[in-house]
Design a protein around this motif. Structure first.
Motif, PDB file in Angstrom:
ATOM      1  N   LYS A  42      -0.264   1.768   0.979  1.00 12.86           N
ATOM      2  CA  LYS A  42       0.500   0.492   0.361  1.00 12.86           C
ATOM      3  C   LYS A  42       2.137   0.994   0.790  1.00 12.86           C
ATOM      4  O   LYS A  42       2.781  -0.132   0.958  1.00 12.86           O
ATOM      5  CB  LYS A  42       0.497   0.915  -1.109  1.00 12.86           C
ATOM      6  N   ILE A  43       2.301   2.146   0.850  1.00  4.66           N
ATOM      7  CA  ILE A  43       3.797   2.590   1.207  1.00  4.66           C
ATOM      8  C   ILE A  43       3.917   2.094   2.394  1.00  4.66           C
ATOM      9  O   ILE A  43       5.305   1.406   2.749  1.00  4.66           O
ATOM     10  CB  ILE A  43       4.038   3.899   1.350  1.00  4.66           C
ATOM     11  N   THR A  44       3.176   2.094   3.509  1.00  5.29           N
ATOM     12  CA  THR A  44       3.498   1.724   4.892  1.00  5.29           C
ATOM     13  C   THR A  44       3.647   0.063   4.863  1.00  5.29           C
ATOM     14  O   THR A  44       4.684  -0.460   5.627  1.00  5.29           O
ATOM     15  CB  THR A  44       2.382   2.212   5.903  1.00  5.29           C
ATOM     16  N   ARG A  45       2.869  -0.725   4.140  1.00 11.31           N
ATOM     17  CA  ARG A  45       3.244  -2.170   4.033  1.00 11.31           C
ATOM     18  C   ARG A  45       4.300  -2.445   3.531  1.00 11.31           C
ATOM     19  O   ARG A  45       5.094  -3.104   4.056  1.00 11.31           O
ATOM     20  CB  ARG A  45       1.827  -2.489   3.152  1.00 11.31           C
ATOM     21  N   GLN A  46       4.615  -1.947   2.406  1.00  6.69           N
ATOM     22  CA  GLN A  46       5.774  -1.918   1.755  1.00  6.69           C
ATOM     23  C   GLN A  46       7.153  -1.746   2.784  1.00  6.69           C
ATOM     24  O   GLN A  46       8.356  -2.514   3.020  1.00  6.69           O
ATOM     25  CB  GLN A  46       6.274  -1.013   0.584  1.00  6.69           C
ATOM     26  N   LYS A  47       7.167  -0.649   3.536  1.00  4.34           N
ATOM     27  CA  LYS A  47       8.075  -0.157   4.622  1.00  4.34           C
ATOM     28  C   LYS A  47       7.958  -1.297   5.740  1.00  4.34           C
ATOM     29  O   LYS A  47       9.210  -1.587   6.195  1.00  4.34           O
ATOM     30  CB  LYS A  47       7.722   0.989   5.203  1.00  4.34           C
TER      31      LYS A  47
END
Ligand SMILES: [Zn+2]
Length: 243
Positions: A2-7
């Motif tokens: 989820k964090i990489t997607r947001q980034k």
């Protein structure tokens, strides 16, 4: 994950903000396929999108998309209910509705002046959107909304701009404004100066003085003048007669 997607989303958003003047509230055009996928995957579009895009989002659709959903009947009834809650943006097909995909494409013509995002599951539409620079594309994979990375067309456009091969519309406008401020402004100033130097003002001043003198002179003085003139004209005639 989820964090990489947001980034990634943050990075793509800053690309569109910096290069294509995409601003809050982000204008999203959603079609029936996107609404249907959101429904199937139990995605709350309105709640999820602002967090994912990093700013307020205005969810919009068009009359043609709604008409198409109506015509498709029961299977897309849920999608229609979702789409009906969006703001309806005016398209050019008021009398003759076209397909949702054709309508959304028409909305991003001429350099996407309203900075619309397109949210669709229609692969064919997505391909066509990617051919136009500066149109962020959203779709749903499994149970998540994804902002597509800037298309090669968008990247090429920006590279061309940076190489001064192209000037984007908004910059053309600001150039015009600058020219008006600098160039045309100077011309106006010059015109004003010319008027001051070239002298309707002194002429008008002279006229005023004459008028003032005339009004000051008594009526008798005027009569005398007239007599003098008539004598001067008559004199040469008299001389001729005497000779
Ligand atoms: Zn339309």
């Amino acid at each position: 994950m989820k964090i990489t997607r947001q980034k990634h989303a943050k990075k793509h958003m800053s690309f569109y903000k910096y290069n294509f003047q995409v601003r809050e509230p982000f204008q999203l055009l959603l079609d029936g396929t996107f609404c249907q996928a959101a429904l199937r995957n139990k995605i709350q579009i309105r709640e999820q999108l602002p967090g994912y895009l990093g700013g307020a989002a205005q969810l919009c659709t068009t009359r043609c998309v709604l008409k198409e959903l109506e015509s498709l009947g029961k299977e897309l009834y849920g999608a229609k209910l979702i789409a009906q809650r969006f703001q309806v943006r005016h398209c050019s097909h008021f009398k003759d509705p076209v397909s949702g995909s054709a309508c959304l494409l028409s909305m991003i013509q001429d350099g996407n002046p309203h900075h619309y995002f397109i949210a669709t599951q229609d692969q064919d539409l997505a391909k066509k959107v990617k051919k136009k620079p500066g149109v962020p594309l959203l779709f749903i994979i499994q149970n998540t909304i994804v902002l597509d990375k800037p298309s090669p067309k968008s990247l090429a456009f920006i590279q061309a701009v940076q190489a001064n091969q192209l000037v984007p519309e908004h910059q053309k406008q600001s150039l015009k404004q600058l020219k008006e401020k600098e160039g045309l402004g100077k011309e106006e100033k010059e015109k004003r100066k010319r008027k001051r130097v070239g002298g309707p003002n002194p002429l008008s001043c002279l006229k005023k003085k004459k008028k003032v003198q005339e009004t000051k002179q008594p009526p008798a003085a005027k009569k005398k003048r007239k007599r003098k003139r008539s004598r001067a004209k008559l004199q040469p005639v008299q001389q001729c007669a005497e000779a």
